[in-house]
Design a protein around this motif. Structure first.
Motif, short mmCIF file in Angstrom:
data_model
loop_
_atom_site.label_atom_id
_atom_site.label_comp_id
_atom_site.label_asym_id
_atom_site.label_seq_id
_atom_site.Cartn_x
_atom_site.Cartn_y
_atom_site.Cartn_z
N SER A 173 34.54 40.80 38.78
CA SER A 173 33.81 40.47 39.86
C SER A 173 34.36 41.54 41.01
N LYS B 296 31.47 42.66 42.44
CA LYS B 296 31.08 41.63 43.67
C LYS B 296 31.98 41.70 45.27
N GLU C 60 35.58 41.35 45.11
CA GLU C 60 36.81 40.62 44.76
C GLU C 60 37.78 41.80 45.11
N THR D 173 41.67 39.12 41.98
CA THR D 173 41.65 39.93 40.83
C THR D 173 42.82 39.10 39.61
#
Ligand code: ASP
Length: 302
Positions: free
Chosen positions: A82, A85, A87, A92
């Protein structure tokens, strides 16, 4: 080891005593002594690698080191994560923490990016190289290798030849070598040299001068991926700064050659030299496993 940092961002995070302890730990692990550094089978920690830049040696050696110690290993795949995307790295890392990951080795192209986590670390972090800033575990394994070769840095001169200005390895290594009594000669075309230096460090554009002064040679790759301006010196680099077997055999002293890898064969070193006894790059690769085992053990032994 007491007081080992939860975030190993820089060699400066470690005292000389801690560095010497890591070297003894790596030595006893390499000798196969029955060390207390392995994890109990009922308390196996999780270690992840999160690499935002390419790697062959650092990532694989951490993976092997973690598993040799008995830790679980997670190869976090940035390209399908992600992070792609949008993040943030912090979210994370918090996600990994709440999933039960205990430590993460991070490589990032952004110099200094890991410093943000020092105040309130989401989990243990080991810097696997950040931009042009630091590569502490490389310098630690290099220092271990020097001791293994019988080359205590005290009073010795190290010629660091290549793209010093863009090298995170050089910054970490110079810190360790000078703290352990070494002197440094930086050598390369002017575009590759730092603008200024301090401490027992000198600059030269002359390869012959560097070779005459040094006891040990440490060569660095031209970090093309970090260059933005013109680089007219590429074409003549091997002729002016590259080393080959014939050149080494002509020297009065016979200094060993270290290189953090990857070597661009035919640029900084010729193939015959890399296959010769002068070259200690494969010893560095072997020792990387034991030094990284020591670092993981010290980090998670907190
Ligand atoms: N492997 C080292 C690093 O990641 C050296 C290099 O890439 O030239 O910095």
């Amino acid at each position: 080891m007491s007081g080992f940092p939860k975030i190993l961002e820089s060699t400066q995070d470690l005292s000389k005593g801690q560095i010497s302890t890591l070297i003894s730990m790596a030595k006893s692990l390499k000798e196969g002594q029955n060390t207390p550094f392995f994890f109990d089978q009922d308390k196996r920690p999780f270690l992840a690698t999160l690499f935002l830049e390419n790697s062959t040696r650092t990532k694989t050696s951490f993976a092997i080191a973690a598993q040799k110690l008995g830790a679980h290993y997670i190869d976090f795949d940035v390209s399908t994560s992600s992070l792609k995307k949008g993040e943030s790295l912090e979210e994370t890392l918090l996600t990994l923490k709440y999933q039960g990951v205990n430590a993460c080795v991070i490589r990032t192209p952004n110099s200094g990016e890991l410093a943000q986590f020092k105040k309130d670390p989401p989990l243990c972090i080991i810097n696997g190289g950040d931009g042009t800033n630091q590569h502490p575990t490389q310098a630690l394994l290099d220092l271990f290798t020097l001791y293994e070769l019988g080359l205590d840095p005290q009073g010795k001169t190290f010629a660091i030849i290549g793209d010093i200005a863009h090298s995170r390895v050089a910054s970490s290594l110079v810190d360790l070598l000078t703290r352990f009594g070494g002197k440094i000669v930086f050598c390369g075309p002017k575009e590759c040299l730092p603008k200024s230096v301090s401490g027992p460090v000198m600059l030269t554009e002359s390869l012959d001068e560097a070779l005459e002064l040094c006891d040990v040679i440490y060569t660095l790759r031209i970090q093309k991926e970090r260059h933005t301006g013109p680089t007219p010196y590429y074409d003549s680099y091997h002729k002016l700064y590259g080393l080959n077997l014939q050149k080494m055999q002509g020297l009065k002293k016979a200094p060993v050659i270290l290189h953090p890898g990857p070597v661009n064969i035919g640029v900084e070193l010729s193939k015959d030299l890399v296959r010769s006894p002068f070259y200690k790059g494969y010893e560095q690769v072997i020792n990387s496993i034991y030094m990284r085992m020591a670092i993981i053990s010290a980090t998670l032994g907190n």
